[in-house]
Design a protein around this motif. Structure first.
Motif, short mmCIF file in Angstrom:
data_model
loop_
_atom_site.label_atom_id
_atom_site.label_comp_id
_atom_site.label_asym_id
_atom_site.label_seq_id
_atom_site.Cartn_x
_atom_site.Cartn_y
_atom_site.Cartn_z
N LYS A 116 5.48 96.03 23.68
CA LYS A 116 4.80 95.21 22.94
C LYS A 116 3.43 94.83 23.58
O LYS A 116 3.45 94.90 24.92
N GLU A 117 2.52 94.31 23.17
CA GLU A 117 1.24 94.09 23.88
C GLU A 117 1.14 93.20 24.81
O GLU A 117 0.67 93.31 25.77
N LYS A 118 1.98 92.14 24.63
CA LYS A 118 2.19 91.00 25.77
C LYS A 118 2.93 91.65 26.65
O LYS A 118 2.39 91.28 27.96
N ASP A 119 3.93 92.58 26.72
CA ASP A 119 4.48 93.00 27.80
C ASP A 119 3.49 94.00 28.51
O ASP A 119 3.70 94.15 29.77
N ARG A 120 2.92 94.87 27.81
CA ARG A 120 1.87 95.82 28.41
C ARG A 120 0.90 95.05 29.07
O ARG A 120 0.60 95.47 30.11
N THR A 121 0.21 94.13 28.70
CA THR A 121 -0.50 93.20 29.35
C THR A 121 -0.09 92.81 30.64
O THR A 121 -0.87 92.78 31.64
N LYS A 122 0.99 92.26 30.70
CA LYS A 122 1.53 91.75 32.15
C LYS A 122 1.57 92.86 33.10
O LYS A 122 1.07 92.64 34.26
N ILE A 123 1.98 94.26 32.75
CA ILE A 123 2.07 95.14 33.54
C ILE A 123 0.58 95.63 34.03
O ILE A 123 0.40 96.14 35.18
N ARG A 124 -0.11 95.74 32.91
CA ARG A 124 -1.44 96.29 33.36
C ARG A 124 -2.15 95.56 34.21
O ARG A 124 -2.99 95.93 35.09
N LYS A 125 -2.42 93.97 34.05
CA LYS A 125 -3.15 93.09 35.08
C LYS A 125 -2.72 93.54 36.46
O LYS A 125 -3.78 93.54 37.26
N GLY A 126 -1.58 93.56 36.94
CA GLY A 126 -1.33 93.79 38.51
C GLY A 126 -1.26 95.21 38.86
O GLY A 126 -1.31 95.48 40.29
N ASN A 127 -1.37 96.08 37.87
CA ASN A 127 -0.95 97.46 38.36
C ASN A 127 -2.04 98.59 38.25
O ASN A 127 -1.99 99.73 38.60
N ILE A 128 -2.97 98.05 37.31
CA ILE A 128 -3.94 99.10 37.04
C ILE A 128 -5.22 98.66 36.87
O ILE A 128 -5.48 97.53 36.19
N GLY A 129 -6.05 99.59 37.52
CA GLY A 129 -7.42 99.13 37.50
C GLY A 129 -8.46 100.01 36.69
O GLY A 129 -8.04 101.33 36.66
N PHE A 130 -9.47 99.67 35.94
CA PHE A 130 -10.10 100.40 35.17
C PHE A 130 -11.51 100.52 35.57
O PHE A 130 -12.04 99.53 36.09
N VAL A 131 -12.17 101.78 35.50
CA VAL A 131 -13.75 102.10 35.73
C VAL A 131 -14.36 102.63 34.38
O VAL A 131 -13.68 103.78 34.31
N PHE A 132 -15.12 102.24 33.87
CA PHE A 132 -15.67 102.64 32.71
C PHE A 132 -17.20 103.39 33.00
O PHE A 132 -17.91 102.55 33.75
N GLN A 133 -17.37 104.19 31.80
CA GLN A 133 -18.69 104.64 31.94
C GLN A 133 -20.04 103.60 31.82
O GLN A 133 -20.79 103.54 32.53
N SER A 134 -19.46 102.71 31.06
CA SER A 134 -20.34 101.52 30.56
C SER A 134 -20.67 100.39 31.53
O SER A 134 -21.04 99.32 31.20
N PHE A 135 -19.83 100.42 32.55
CA PHE A 135 -19.49 99.47 33.40
C PHE A 135 -18.73 98.20 33.06
O PHE A 135 -17.95 97.81 33.79
N ASN A 136 -19.03 97.73 31.65
CA ASN A 136 -18.20 96.49 31.25
C ASN A 136 -18.14 95.45 32.25
O ASN A 136 -17.33 94.61 32.20
N LEU A 137 -19.38 95.03 32.82
CA LEU A 137 -19.39 93.89 33.59
C LEU A 137 -19.97 92.69 32.31
O LEU A 137 -20.63 93.11 31.46
N ILE A 138 -19.79 91.52 32.84
CA ILE A 138 -20.04 90.47 31.78
C ILE A 138 -21.38 89.73 32.45
O ILE A 138 -21.57 89.49 33.42
N ASP A 139 -22.34 90.03 31.53
CA ASP A 139 -23.86 89.41 31.86
C ASP A 139 -23.89 88.34 32.40
O ASP A 139 -24.87 87.96 33.22
N GLU A 140 -23.23 87.32 31.73
CA GLU A 140 -23.41 85.84 32.12
C GLU A 140 -22.75 85.43 33.29
O GLU A 140 -22.82 84.29 34.05
N MET A 141 -21.97 86.28 34.18
CA MET A 141 -21.49 86.02 35.23
C MET A 141 -22.06 86.80 36.69
O MET A 141 -22.53 87.91 36.45
N THR A 142 -22.11 86.19 37.65
CA THR A 142 -22.51 86.93 38.74
C THR A 142 -21.45 88.02 39.37
O THR A 142 -20.50 88.26 38.85
N VAL A 143 -22.10 88.66 40.21
CA VAL A 143 -21.32 89.80 40.95
C VAL A 143 -20.09 89.33 41.27
O VAL A 143 -18.81 89.95 41.21
N TYR A 144 -19.98 88.17 42.18
CA TYR A 144 -18.82 87.68 42.71
C TYR A 144 -18.03 87.25 41.64
O TYR A 144 -16.65 87.79 41.53
#
Length: 226
Positions: free
Chosen positions: A73-101
């Motif tokens: 289920k989505e809740k369990d997938r999210t738990k595994i995803r958080k600590g084990n998988i890193g994503f890099v996208f074409q569109s960067f997907n950075l949050i504009d209102e947040m600094t680099v840090y």
């Protein structure tokens, strides 16, 4: 690391059934770098979304580190995803209102890492990506190449076992694209398992193996002689 057996994905509406993936069999070993190629609409991004636990397959087996994760289920997938998988996208997907840090720190906040440890890890990730001098800037103050460096830093700051990259050089010029591929290669040499979707034969040449998809099926797998 990754074991997929007879995996399928079907999208259904009231009138139409579309088979996006059909009987996919794929094994990815720890510390391997695999590139997935194929024409638009062949199922590359659908496969990457399933590998990243953003979606479930309709049929078949998906094991990550020996654990069946394909039908969680989505809740369990999210738990595994958080600590084990890193994503890099074409569109960067950075949050504009947040600094680099702040952008790079975000995964560690979700993992409830303490503030002092977060600071240490963020600074180390930005140093590795050679973007420390932009730590207090916002995404709109950065070039495309710099934004992708920040995005990669965010992807690796939690030390994931698996990095998934979807067209990571697609919005970059050739020089910045080469730099990004060099960074991904470095991460792989340091122990990260990487699966990358790309249209670029040049980018795919950095991988250990190229998997070609067509109409939702794997048609060839070619080992690169690096």
């Amino acid at each position: 690391m990754i074991q997929i057996e007879n995996l399928g994905k079907t999208f259904r509406t009231d009138e139409v059934e579309t088979i996006a993936l059909n009987h996919i069999n794929l094994h990815v070993q720890p510390k391997e770098f695999v590139a997935i190629m194929g024409p638009s609409g062949c199922g590359k991004s659908t496969l990457l979304n399933i590998l990243g636990l953003l979606d479930n397959p309709t049929t078949g087996l998906y094991k990550l580190d020996g654990k069946e994760v394909g039908q969680l289920k989505e809740k369990d997938r999210t738990k595994i995803r958080k600590g084990n998988i890193g994503f890099v996208f074409q569109s960067f997907n950075l949050i504009d209102e947040m600094t680099v840090y702040e952008n790079v720190e975000l995964p560690l906040i979700y993992l409830n890492v303490k503030s002092a440890e977060r600071k240490k890890r963020v600074e180390a990730a930005l140093k590795k990506m050679n973007i420390s001098h932009r730590i207090n800037h916002f995404p709109n103050q950065l070039s495309g190449g710099q934004q992708q460096r920040v995005a990669i830093a965010r992807a690796v700051v939690a030390n994931p076992k698996l990095i998934l990259a979807d067209e990571p050089t697609g919005n970059l010029d050739s020089k910045n694209g080469r730099d990004v591929m060099d960074l991904l290669t470095q991460l792989n040499q340091e122990g990260a398992t990487i699966v990358m979707v790309t249209h670029s034969q040049h980018d795919a040449s950095f991988a250990h193996r190229i998997v070609n998809l067509f109409d939702g099926s794997i048609v060839t797998e070619v080992a690169n002689h690096l």
